[in-house]
Design a protein around this motif. Structure first.
Motif, mmCIF file in Angstrom:
data_model
loop_
_atom_site.group_PDB
_atom_site.id
_atom_site.type_symbol
_atom_site.label_atom_id
_atom_site.label_comp_id
_atom_site.label_asym_id
_atom_site.label_seq_id
_atom_site.Cartn_x
_atom_site.Cartn_y
_atom_site.Cartn_z
ATOM 1 N N ALA A 49 41.466 48.127 53.230
ATOM 2 C CA ALA A 49 41.381 46.924 54.062
ATOM 3 C C ALA A 49 40.301 45.964 53.582
ATOM 4 C CB ALA A 49 41.109 47.312 55.514
ATOM 5 N N GLY A 50 39.388 46.439 52.731
ATOM 6 C CA GLY A 50 38.269 45.596 52.311
ATOM 7 C C GLY A 50 38.305 45.226 50.843
ATOM 8 N N LYS A 51 39.491 45.201 50.242
ATOM 9 C CA LYS A 51 39.602 44.892 48.814
ATOM 10 C C LYS A 51 39.199 43.451 48.519
ATOM 11 C CE LYS A 51 43.923 46.089 48.290
ATOM 12 N NZ LYS A 51 45.208 46.403 47.620
ATOM 13 N N MET A 52 38.478 43.267 47.427
ATOM 14 C CA MET A 52 38.083 41.956 46.933
ATOM 15 C C MET A 52 37.308 41.121 47.955
ATOM 16 S SD MET A 52 38.757 41.901 43.829
ATOM 17 C CE MET A 52 39.787 42.602 42.568
ATOM 18 N N SER B 281 31.049 52.866 35.487
ATOM 19 C CA SER B 281 30.517 52.519 34.175
ATOM 20 C C SER B 281 30.561 51.008 34.043
ATOM 21 C CB SER B 281 31.361 53.168 33.074
ATOM 22 O OG SER B 281 31.098 52.570 31.825
ATOM 23 N N LEU B 282 29.490 50.412 33.563
ATOM 24 C CA LEU B 282 29.413 48.955 33.464
ATOM 25 C C LEU B 282 30.492 48.399 32.537
ATOM 26 C CD1 LEU B 282 25.536 48.484 33.262
ATOM 27 C CD2 LEU B 282 27.012 48.266 35.268
ATOM 28 N N GLY B 283 30.701 49.065 31.401
ATOM 29 C CA GLY B 283 31.720 48.599 30.465
ATOM 30 C C GLY B 283 33.116 48.670 31.049
ATOM 31 N N ARG B 284 33.426 49.775 31.710
ATOM 32 C CA ARG B 284 34.751 49.914 32.319
ATOM 33 C C ARG B 284 34.926 48.912 33.459
ATOM 34 N NH1 ARG B 284 38.956 53.390 32.432
ATOM 35 N NH2 ARG B 284 37.978 54.765 30.912
ATOM 36 N N MET B 285 33.866 48.656 34.215
ATOM 37 C CA MET B 285 33.944 47.671 35.288
ATOM 38 C C MET B 285 34.282 46.288 34.731
ATOM 39 S SD MET B 285 30.772 48.821 37.746
ATOM 40 C CE MET B 285 31.025 47.496 38.922
ATOM 41 N N LEU B 286 33.704 45.941 33.586
ATOM 42 C CA LEU B 286 34.042 44.667 32.948
ATOM 43 C C LEU B 286 35.509 44.635 32.543
ATOM 44 C CD1 LEU B 286 31.050 43.742 30.596
ATOM 45 C CD2 LEU B 286 31.857 42.497 32.593
ATOM 46 N N GLY C 207 40.892 41.041 34.892
ATOM 47 C CA GLY C 207 42.130 40.593 35.523
ATOM 48 C C GLY C 207 41.907 39.853 36.834
ATOM 49 N N TYR C 208 40.652 39.778 37.272
ATOM 50 C CA TYR C 208 40.349 39.145 38.563
ATOM 51 C C TYR C 208 39.278 38.060 38.423
ATOM 52 C CZ TYR C 208 42.598 43.474 40.047
ATOM 53 O OH TYR C 208 43.471 44.525 40.201
ATOM 54 N N LEU C 209 39.168 37.465 37.227
ATOM 55 C CA LEU C 209 38.091 36.501 36.984
ATOM 56 C C LEU C 209 38.182 35.280 37.897
ATOM 57 C CD1 LEU C 209 37.817 36.575 33.079
ATOM 58 C CD2 LEU C 209 36.201 37.490 34.741
ATOM 59 N N LEU C 210 39.392 34.806 38.180
ATOM 60 C CA LEU C 210 39.540 33.630 39.034
ATOM 61 C C LEU C 210 39.504 34.001 40.510
ATOM 62 C CD1 LEU C 210 42.315 31.669 37.092
ATOM 63 C CD2 LEU C 210 39.839 31.329 37.042
ATOM 64 N N ARG C 211 40.085 35.157 40.834
ATOM 65 C CA ARG C 211 40.152 35.560 42.239
ATOM 66 C C ARG C 211 38.828 36.121 42.739
ATOM 67 N NH1 ARG C 211 44.075 40.368 44.518
ATOM 68 N NH2 ARG C 211 43.326 40.371 46.663
ATOM 69 N N ALA C 212 38.162 36.896 41.901
ATOM 70 C CA ALA C 212 36.912 37.554 42.313
ATOM 71 C C ALA C 212 35.927 37.552 41.154
ATOM 72 C CB ALA C 212 37.193 38.981 42.779
ATOM 73 N N PRO C 213 35.358 36.379 40.816
ATOM 74 C CA PRO C 213 34.445 36.306 39.662
ATOM 75 C C PRO C 213 33.190 37.157 39.820
ATOM 76 C CG PRO C 213 34.367 34.282 40.960
ATOM 77 C CD PRO C 213 35.515 35.085 41.489
ATOM 78 N N TRP C 214 32.818 37.456 41.068
ATOM 79 C CA TRP C 214 31.609 38.258 41.290
ATOM 80 C C TRP C 214 31.720 39.671 40.712
ATOM 81 C CZ3 TRP C 214 34.726 36.358 45.265
ATOM 82 C CH2 TRP C 214 35.582 37.304 45.877
#
Length: 267
Positions: free
Chosen positions: A40-43, A221-226, A231-238
């Motif tokens: 319920a709390g995605k993005m 992992s920071l690399g995997r998180m990047l 795929g969500y740079l415009l929707r969730a840039p944070w």
């Protein structure tokens, strides 16, 4: 050795200490379970509840960034320690004894250096498979030639100084001269290389994890998180900004430390 008037060194020390403090706290406490999902709390955008927002599975990004930074630091620490320990032994023996010992060990060293570092890392990880401990082993092997060359050069220089000749005249054994008398005197030069090694290890771990060869899910992992965030740079840039900022701060901190240790850094 540590010049606190050096602005570059001070900046690197502050950044590194702040990151280490956050990582240390993250070992014992994070606001949320880094792997706990919330459909319920995605993005969710950054806010009071989730400081850095949530990801595509509803996981708290701040908690995952802190744990991911801890994993990156642990891998960097262990891999640099392996490379440094082996480099001290190989470089110390070759620099002190020279002759056939130097030829044999440095030819093995040259063999490792001949391979492109990224390619050698990928080959070692392919052989041992991915995962935290295998990437530590691969990066540790990769760092041996660099440390060995620095130690060899410094030991050979120190060996020609008067205090070593005096120790020999007093009957001090070779191993004691090497490890008790010479080794402490090469640390000022070696510290800058260690800081650069940490810098390279952070980047290498992030790169390997980005490719899926480092820390394996569900562990953060920071690399995997990047990789996941692209795929969500415009929707969730944070999402990408949080993981990217953590990598940048770790690299920047160690980079400034190495520059401060190796130069004057006064501005």
């Amino acid at each position: 050795m540590f010049d606190l008037k050096n602005k570059t060194f001070r900046a690197g020390a502050v950044i590194t200490l702040v990151m280490l403090l956050i990582i240390t706290v993250g070992v014992f406490w994070t606001p949320y379970d880094p792997n706990a999902m919330d459909a319920a709390g995605k993005m969710a955008a950054p806010g009071p509840r989730h400081l850095f927002g949530t990801d595509n599975f509803g996981r708290d990004i701040f908690s995952r960034v802190v744990q991911g930074a801890g994993a990156t630091f642990f891998i960097a620490l262990c891999s640099v320690s392996i490379g440094l320990a082996a480099g001290l032994l190989v470089g110390g023996l070759t620099g002190y004894y020279g002759g056939w010992v130097d030829e044999l060990l440095m030819r093995l060293n040259d063999t490792l250096t001949a391979f492109p570092s990224l390619l050698l890392t990928l080959v070692l990880i392919a052989v041992f498979q991915g995962g935290k401990y295998n990437i530590i082993l691969a990066l540790g092997v990769l760092f041996i030639p660099t440390f060995a060359r620095i130690v060899r050069m410094e030991v050979a220089r120190q060996k020609a100084l008067d205090y070593v000749a005096n120790a020999r005249l007093m009957g001090v054994g070779d191993m004691r001269i090497l490890f008790v008398h010479i080794m402490p005197n090469i640390w000022p030069v070696l510290l800058s290389a260690v800081a650069i090694g940490f810098n390279n290890a952070v980047l290498a771990e992030a790169s390997m994890s980005y490719l899926g060869l480092g820390v394996q899910p569900p562990d953060p992992s920071l690399g995997r998180m990047l990789n996941e965030a692209q795929g969500y740079l415009l929707r969730a840039p944070w999402y990408a900004l949080s993981a990217g900022a953590a990598i940048i701060l770790l690299v920047l901190g160690f980079g400034l430390l190495s520059e401060g240790l190796g130069g004057d850094g006064r501005a």
